[in-house]
Structures are given as structure tokens and as C-alpha cells.
Design an enzyme around this catalytic site. Sequence first.
Site: not given
Ligand SMILES: CC(=O)N[C@H]1[C@@H](OP(=O)(O)O)O[C@H](CO)[C@@H](O)[C@@H]1O
Ligand SMILES: [Mg+2]
Length: 549
Positions: A384-386, A511-513, A292, A69
Site C-alpha cells: 500500500e502507498a502508506n 471512499r468510506a474508511s 507493520d 497500530s
Molecule cells: C488510505 C489508507 O492508507 N488506508 C489505510 C487504512 O484503511 P481505511 O479503510 O482507509 O481506513 O488503514 C488500513 C489498516 O491499517 C490500511 O490497510 C489502509 O491502507
Molecule cells: Mg500497523
Amino acid sequence: MSDQYADAVAAAAKSHPRPSGAKPFVYGTAGFRMNADLLDPVVYSVGLLAALRSRKLKGQAIGVMITASHNPAKDNGVKLVDPYGDMLEQSWESYATTLANTPSEEMAEAYAKAAKDLGVDSDIPANVIIARDTRPSGKALVDALVDALKATGSQYTDYGVLTTPQLHYLTRATNTQNDAHPYGEVSVEGYYKKLSEAYKTAMRHDKPTGSLTVDCANGVGAVALKEFLKYMPKEDDLSGGLKVNVANDRIDKPEVLNEKCGADFVKSGQRAPEGFNGKPFDRWASYDGDADRVLYYFHEEGSIFRLLDGDRIATLAATFIRELVQKAGLEEDLQLAVVQTAYANGASTKYIEDVLKLKVECTPTGVKHLHHVASRYDIGVYFEANGHGTVLFSQNAQRKIRKADPQSPAELEALTTLRALTELINQTVGDALSDMLLVEVILAQKEYTVKEWAATYEDMPNRLIKVLVPDKSDYATVPGTAERKLEKPAGMQDKIDVLVEKYRNGRCFVRASGTEDAVRVYGEASAAYDVDDMLRNVEQLIKVTPKAN
Ligand SMILES: CC(=O)N[C@H]1[C@@H](OP(=O)(O)O)O[C@H](CO)[C@@H](O)[C@@H]1O
Ligand SMILES: [Mg+2]
């Protein structure tokens, strides 16, 4: 060892050794994702699991997507797609993790044990479909996958380079081709045809204003978009004709993938990508590396950058679909809700609840969580905001929309558009191309410019940062809080609460990613300088917290 394929699995596993000393791999928010050099044995193990999953589900096709991605070009990843195009059922993730961490000489045994535990009948045929993004490492990883599929006697189709949502589409189309309502033709062309026909119907009375420029993150979205444009109405067509400029399409230079461009770069930096022309009010969108996600943005006069993120797309879509449902006389029948995560801008949540008067649900991060909750409603809008999200129409909603008997020309018009939207929207997963077409339809029908869209509510100033910590597993959130509160490290949440209280309308969580080796800190407040100050203080707090033990 009872499984008839175990010997072949053992033999092939020798060519896919797990490097000694590798860190444990975890099937995370988006499958396995890491430096591509480490992935070969992991992808082999995922192939084994895909075969088991397909057999367990009576030979239905399972999708495997090779992509990382928005990560840098050197990374890659792999994720499994369930028969209806949704993410791998959560209860199987632990099997994925176990197999991925098994040394090659023990793989056959681990595979046979998983088959036995899961009650898989090895006589059932297995069927797997494969695609990959434009990363150069993808080809060899598909070879590793195919080794596993051959060893397990699985049928497979390799579709080559596709976007993630195209693979999700193909998975669902494959598994529904004999149903009363197949999802679509089982081909990439079928995907383009479905989207373009729905777009033309939805745009039958409208023509978008101006042009749209799409930053494709130098990834596979460029391939899909250029192909799709061949199916679009001509630019001057009064029904949906649109000039689309394709930017950042250098798939011939793999190292520039997501480099200073793409949806993640734009969202996290709240800035335009490389190549942006800066012309006031020009409509721009950015995809991410596997197409996506999508975001819109523009410059106001004076080069003020205005972002129209996933929250904006969610509110726009919810508003429009609700209006159509009302006009079609189906309001009493269809319940609509919006699903977000804690990263949604507080102003968007307030707008949905107070102005649109719609129900909002908040889930943990990761589309699988949002998708799951959205599927409980007749119509579930999730983003999601992204910029990753879509709209789900339940079977019940689709039936009602299909069967409704319009009582007036106005009802017929609304129903025609609503029916088109159920085809235009990729209901398996967030899809940059499909979501972009949805936005274009809505803007054209509502006669909104980007400026008017941005004026529906005002975002709270906000920022998202990453903080590197020695071990992200020291951080855990309280279950049921949609990740808004920490329970580990002990005492940290109280300290954050004391800090945040000082800022007007401040909100901040840690939070942890699930995809990176870091913790994320999100903050918003009434004033931008407060956001910066708050995040600096919380970052400091994280840095001085001794390692948990
Ligand atoms: C804050 C943020 O944008 N986190 C993203 C990121 O996840 P994290 O668990 O935060 O690393 O990658 C994910 C997969 O693409 C997406 O679903 C999610 O929204
Ligand atoms: Mg993607």
C-alpha cells in the site's frame, strides 16, 4: 446448547458485559479498532472465535494481536491471524461481528450457534497465541482474551509485547514446525536470528553507506529494533555493518505513541516527524505503532522533503528481484507481478508498467486484499502507498529457487541473494523491520543513495484528506472498480467526474474508511495547486450532499 464449553462461556461472559447503547462493532479492514474503554467485551468475544477457529482447523494455532497500530494511544484493537500468518479468512469476519455485538447474557447461546453453524468439533484441542503492542490498555484486554480461552478449554501462549509481524511470524512458525521446511524457530529470538542471518548473507559483499535513523513512532517497533540491533553485524563490518540511530522510542510515555511521528503522520502530512534532524540526504525511516509499515524519506538541500513511500519500496523491490531472477537464469520459470491499491501514485503504476514492463494489479484497500492477489503469482510484490506490504514467493517459486542448479559463478551469486531474500522478507504480512532490511540490502547492492532511489521516477503531486460525514455508510463504491468509483450517494460520481476533468492528468476518488468514521478523498494531478483546488471542490461537494435515505 450442545457445546460442552457453553456454561463456562456464559459464566465468564458476565465479567465482560457489553455496554448498552454501544454502536454496532464491525470486523473491518484491520479487525476491531476503537476507544480502548469499549473493547473488553469485544476482545472476550474474539477469544471465543479464536478457539472455534483453531478447533475448526484441527488444532492449528491461531494468533490474536491486540493493537490499534497508528491510531492515538487511547484507542486499541484486536485482530485474528490465521495459521499461515495471513489475516482471518474473510468468510469468518461475519461471525466475529455477530459475536462482538452479542449482549453478554446471550453470549453462550451465540457461541454455541456459531460452533454448530461452523461445524466445530469441541473435542479437538484449541491453541491460541497472543501478543500486544505497548498501549497501556493492552494488558487488561489480554486478560479478557484469556478468560475466553480458559472458558473454552483452549491452550494459549502469551508472548507479551511484540510487533504485529512478529506475532504473524510466530503463528506460522508454530504451525509449520513439523513440516519439511519450517518457517523458523518458534521463538522471538528465532525471528531475530532468521532475519539477521538472511541479512548477513544478502549483504555478504556490501556495506550500506551513511547511517539510517528510524523513527519508531514511540511504539513497539523501538523495542523490536533495539533487540534486533544486537543480532546485526558490527557497524564497521564490511559485510552489512550499518549505523542505526533509534529515534522516537519513548515507550515509557504511552501517551506520545504516534504523536507527531510515525509512518502515518509522515505519509498523511507529507512531512518529517518530530525529532527529524533535517540534514540534507540523511536516510530516515518511520515505522507505525505496531511496526507493520515503513516509509523512507530525506531532505534535499533547501529543506525540501522527499518521501519514499510504499510505492517506492514496491518498485525498488520489484526491480531488484526481477534482476536477480534474470541473473539466476529463472526468468522463464517465475512470473512476477506488483499489486497496489487505488491510493498508489499514478506515476509509480506507469513506471512499473512502462519502464519495468511488469504486470500491475489493483485491489480494494486493506492488505488482506493485496495479499490474496499477490499469492496468485510466483512472486507477488504488494505494497500500500502508506508503506504496508511485503513480497510473496509461492511454494513453486521457493522450490525452484531452492533447487536451481547454478551454471556459472554469477548465477550462484544471484541465487544466493535470492535465497536469502526469501528468508529476509516476512512473507506472512508487511513487516517494518524486515522491509527496512530489504531496502538497505537493495540500496547497498545497487549502490543507490536515497537521492538516486528518488530519481527513478517523479511522483505526481497528490493529497489524501479525510472528510467527516454524518454517516459513512451513505458512501459505497462500485464493485470491481478497486474503489475508484462511487455508486452511492447517487449522482455524486458524475459530479466528481465533471470536476476532475478540468485538471491536467487529474484523478480523484472518494471512499468510506474501513477504520475511521470518515470518508477519504485522494487526488493527484500534474500540478500541486490543481490537486489542492480539486480536493477543495470535491470536499465541498461531499459537504453539500444531503444525507441519503
Ligand atoms: C488510505 C489508507 O492508507 N488506508 C489505510 C487504512 O484503511 P481505511 O479503510 O482507509 O481506513 O488503514 C488500513 C489498516 O491499517 C490500511 O490497510 C489502509 O491502507
Ligand atoms: Mg500497523
